[in-house]
Design a protein around this motif. Structure first.
Motif, PDB file in Angstrom:
ATOM      1  N   ALA A  96      68.049  22.514  18.414  1.00 50.99           N
ATOM      2  CA  ALA A  96      66.999  21.695  18.880  1.00 50.99           C
ATOM      3  C   ALA A  96      67.194  21.650  20.506  1.00 50.99           C
ATOM      4  CB  ALA A  96      66.653  20.762  18.541  1.00 50.99           C
ATOM      5  N   VAL A  97      68.484  21.254  20.808  1.00 45.36           N
ATOM      6  CA  VAL A  97      68.877  21.087  22.558  1.00 45.36           C
ATOM      7  C   VAL A  97      68.940  22.372  23.111  1.00 45.36           C
ATOM      8  CG1 VAL A  97      70.761  20.613  23.827  1.00 45.36           C
ATOM      9  CG2 VAL A  97      70.435  18.941  22.021  1.00 45.36           C
ATOM     10  N   GLY A  98      69.504  23.419  22.339  1.00 40.85           N
ATOM     11  CA  GLY A  98      69.355  24.730  22.889  1.00 40.85           C
ATOM     12  C   GLY A  98      67.978  25.479  23.050  1.00 40.85           C
ATOM     13  N   ALA A  99      67.266  25.150  22.080  1.00 38.43           N
ATOM     14  CA  ALA A  99      65.904  25.569  22.407  1.00 38.43           C
ATOM     15  C   ALA A  99      65.154  24.868  23.531  1.00 38.43           C
ATOM     16  CB  ALA A  99      64.919  25.500  21.220  1.00 38.43           C
ATOM     17  N   ALA A 100      65.454  23.564  23.686  1.00 37.37           N
ATOM     18  CA  ALA A 100      64.821  23.037  24.661  1.00 37.37           C
ATOM     19  C   ALA A 100      65.385  23.354  26.177  1.00 37.37           C
ATOM     20  CB  ALA A 100      65.169  21.433  24.651  1.00 37.37           C
ATOM     21  N   ALA A 101      66.730  23.558  26.107  1.00 41.02           N
ATOM     22  CA  ALA A 101      67.307  24.291  27.467  1.00 41.02           C
ATOM     23  C   ALA A 101      66.786  25.679  27.800  1.00 41.02           C
ATOM     24  CB  ALA A 101      68.807  24.107  27.292  1.00 41.02           C
ATOM     25  N   ALA A 102      66.560  26.259  26.731  1.00 40.32           N
ATOM     26  CA  ALA A 102      66.170  27.903  26.919  1.00 40.32           C
ATOM     27  C   ALA A 102      64.849  27.663  27.305  1.00 40.32           C
ATOM     28  CB  ALA A 102      66.290  28.566  25.648  1.00 40.32           C
ATOM     29  N   LEU A 103      63.732  26.702  27.022  1.00 33.10           N
ATOM     30  CA  LEU A 103      62.336  26.838  27.507  1.00 33.10           C
ATOM     31  C   LEU A 103      62.421  26.287  28.992  1.00 33.10           C
ATOM     32  CD1 LEU A 103      60.569  25.130  24.463  1.00 33.10           C
ATOM     33  CD2 LEU A 103      60.157  27.431  25.792  1.00 33.10           C
ATOM     34  N   GLY A 104      63.395  25.503  29.349  1.00 28.58           N
ATOM     35  CA  GLY A 104      63.582  25.108  30.752  1.00 28.58           C
ATOM     36  C   GLY A 104      64.058  26.226  31.749  1.00 28.58           C
ATOM     37  N   LEU A 105      64.967  27.073  31.154  1.00 21.38           N
ATOM     38  CA  LEU A 105      65.264  28.080  31.964  1.00 21.38           C
ATOM     39  C   LEU A 105      64.565  29.656  31.725  1.00 21.38           C
ATOM     40  CD1 LEU A 105      69.222  27.815  30.829  1.00 21.38           C
ATOM     41  CD2 LEU A 105      68.189  27.181  33.065  1.00 21.38           C
ATOM     42  N   THR A 106      63.389  29.446  31.357  1.00 23.23           N
ATOM     43  CA  THR A 106      62.690  30.786  31.183  1.00 23.23           C
ATOM     44  C   THR A 106      62.065  31.313  32.448  1.00 23.23           C
ATOM     45  OG1 THR A 106      60.549  29.456  30.791  1.00 23.23           O
ATOM     46  CG2 THR A 106      61.848  30.168  28.844  1.00 23.23           C
ATOM     47  N   ARG A 107      62.062  30.406  33.505  1.00 23.93           N
ATOM     48  CA  ARG A 107      61.533  31.133  34.912  1.00 23.93           C
ATOM     49  C   ARG A 107      62.563  31.916  35.297  1.00 23.93           C
ATOM     50  NH1 ARG A 107      57.103  28.569  36.979  1.00 23.93           N
ATOM     51  NH2 ARG A 107      56.363  26.622  36.057  1.00 23.93           N
ATOM     52  N   ALA A 108      63.898  31.723  34.999  1.00 18.98           N
ATOM     53  CA  ALA A 108      64.879  32.467  35.796  1.00 18.98           C
ATOM     54  C   ALA A 108      64.960  33.777  34.990  1.00 18.98           C
ATOM     55  CB  ALA A 108      66.067  31.713  35.619  1.00 18.98           C
ATOM     56  N   MET A 109      64.529  33.818  33.602  1.00 18.24           N
ATOM     57  CA  MET A 109      64.545  34.758  32.809  1.00 18.24           C
ATOM     58  C   MET A 109      63.374  35.789  33.102  1.00 18.24           C
ATOM     59  SD  MET A 109      67.659  34.776  31.280  1.00 18.24           S
ATOM     60  CE  MET A 109      67.450  35.978  30.300  1.00 18.24           C
ATOM     61  N   GLY A 110      62.272  35.148  33.197  1.00 21.53           N
ATOM     62  CA  GLY A 110      61.094  36.016  33.394  1.00 21.53           C
ATOM     63  C   GLY A 110      61.138  37.360  34.223  1.00 21.53           C
ATOM     64  N   SER A 111      61.882  37.445  35.390  1.00 26.17           N
ATOM     65  CA  SER A 111      61.974  38.641  35.857  1.00 26.17           C
ATOM     66  C   SER A 111      62.681  39.801  35.212  1.00 26.17           C
ATOM     67  CB  SER A 111      62.694  38.761  37.423  1.00 26.17           C
ATOM     68  OG  SER A 111      63.948  38.205  37.095  1.00 26.17           O
ATOM     69  N   LEU A 112      63.548  39.396  34.169  1.00 30.66           N
ATOM     70  CA  LEU A 112      64.063  40.378  33.371  1.00 30.66           C
ATOM     71  C   LEU A 112      63.417  40.986  32.132  1.00 30.66           C
ATOM     72  CD1 LEU A 112      67.693  38.804  33.136  1.00 30.66           C
ATOM     73  CD2 LEU A 112      67.164  40.669  34.739  1.00 30.66           C
ATOM     74  N   LEU A 113      62.709  40.325  31.833  1.00 30.02           N
ATOM     75  CA  LEU A 113      61.858  40.553  30.600  1.00 30.02           C
ATOM     76  C   LEU A 113      60.665  41.755  30.862  1.00 30.02           C
ATOM     77  CD1 LEU A 113      61.121  36.895  29.351  1.00 30.02           C
ATOM     78  CD2 LEU A 113      62.992  38.814  28.426  1.00 30.02           C
ATOM     79  N   TYR A 114      60.333  42.538  29.974  1.00 25.41           N
ATOM     80  CA  TYR A 114      59.278  43.734  29.998  1.00 25.41           C
ATOM     81  C   TYR A 114      58.214  43.579  28.878  1.00 25.41           C
ATOM     82  CZ  TYR A 114      57.679  48.374  30.453  1.00 25.41           C
ATOM     83  OH  TYR A 114      56.715  49.399  30.665  1.00 25.41           O
ATOM     84  N   GLU A 115      57.344  43.460  29.307  1.00 31.31           N
ATOM     85  CA  GLU A 115      56.327  43.005  28.258  1.00 31.31           C
ATOM     86  C   GLU A 115      56.127  42.006  27.134  1.00 31.31           C
ATOM     87  OE1 GLU A 115      55.078  46.887  26.372  1.00 31.31           O
ATOM     88  OE2 GLU A 115      54.655  48.081  28.268  1.00 31.31           O
ATOM     89  N   THR A 116      57.121  40.896  27.871  1.00 29.50           N
ATOM     90  CA  THR A 116      57.198  39.858  26.877  1.00 29.50           C
ATOM     91  C   THR A 116      56.983  38.626  27.812  1.00 29.50           C
ATOM     92  OG1 THR A 116      58.772  41.114  25.626  1.00 29.50           O
ATOM     93  CG2 THR A 116      58.726  38.758  25.301  1.00 29.50           C
ATOM     94  N   ALA A 117      56.324  37.639  27.309  1.00 34.72           N
ATOM     95  CA  ALA A 117      56.101  36.317  28.109  1.00 34.72           C
ATOM     96  C   ALA A 117      57.359  35.570  27.787  1.00 34.72           C
ATOM     97  CB  ALA A 117      55.031  35.516  27.503  1.00 34.72           C
ATOM     98  N   PRO A 118      57.971  34.863  29.094  1.00 31.99           N
ATOM     99  CA  PRO A 118      59.189  34.081  29.027  1.00 31.99           C
ATOM    100  C   PRO A 118      59.287  33.103  27.953  1.00 31.99           C
ATOM    101  CG  PRO A 118      58.139  34.294  31.261  1.00 31.99           C
ATOM    102  CD  PRO A 118      57.440  34.848  30.218  1.00 31.99           C
ATOM    103  N   ALA A 119      58.014  32.538  27.619  1.00 34.91           N
ATOM    104  CA  ALA A 119      58.154  31.569  26.625  1.00 34.91           C
ATOM    105  C   ALA A 119      57.461  31.833  25.376  1.00 34.91           C
ATOM    106  CB  ALA A 119      57.451  30.067  27.113  1.00 34.91           C
TER     107      ALA A 119
END
Length: 174
Positions: free
Chosen positions: A112-135
């Protein structure tokens, strides 16, 4: 750019000859198909995602080993208690359920803590994703399910070992 009906790579010589006939000062270089150009343009992202996947797999392995180690240590520390429970009539299945339940409660809190942290960090990962939404909800669900399954397996082995404790030996342990 030239559109061809056949293989574009095979037409490179003909295209060079036609361009040279039109203007000798122009050179034709780096002949490739649109598919090749697209693959070359996204190659750095693919490499980054490959590295990210490798690190994620390594993190999963480390998490499983860590959970297994902690649960194994906890079961070893509680050998006397488990032996006492077994001597008082606890069945092996009850001991396994108790140990797995306690381990999964800790793992669920970590997930639960890891998923919450991952959701918070999705903006930084958005530029690496291809045809997938960050969240992406299904992706998060699959990752959480894989982590929960790995935690369950890591808790099951020490729980199974705990159920094999001989009550007489465990009571003499201390």
């Amino acid at each position: 750019m030239v559109r061809t009906a056949g293989d574009g790579s095979a037409m490179a010589g003909t295209i060079r000859k036609l361009v040279a006939e039109l203007d000798r000062t122009q050179t034709v270089y780096d002949v490739q198909t649109v598919e090749q150009a697209l693959a070359n343009s996204i190659a750095p992202r693919r490499f980054n995602l490959l590295l990210l996947g490798i690190f994620a797999a390594a993190a999963l392995v480390l998490a499983v080993v860590g959970i297994y180690g902690v649960m194994g240590y906890a079961v070893t520390q509680r050998t006397h208690e488990i032996g006492l429970r077994m001597a008082l009539g606890a069945r092996r299945g009850e001991v396994v359920r108790m140990v797995v339940r306690q381990g999964m409660a800790t793992a669920a809190a970590g997930i639960a803590v890891g998923a919450a942290a991952a959701l918070g960090l999705t903006r930084a990962m958005g530029s690496l994703l291809y045809e997938t939404a960050p969240a992406d909800g299904p992706t998060f669900a699959v990752v959480c399910s894989v982590l929960a399954a790995a935690a369950f397996l890591a808790c099951s082995v020490p729980a199974w070992r705990a159920s094999k404790v001989d009550p007489v030996i465990a009571l003499r342990y201390e």
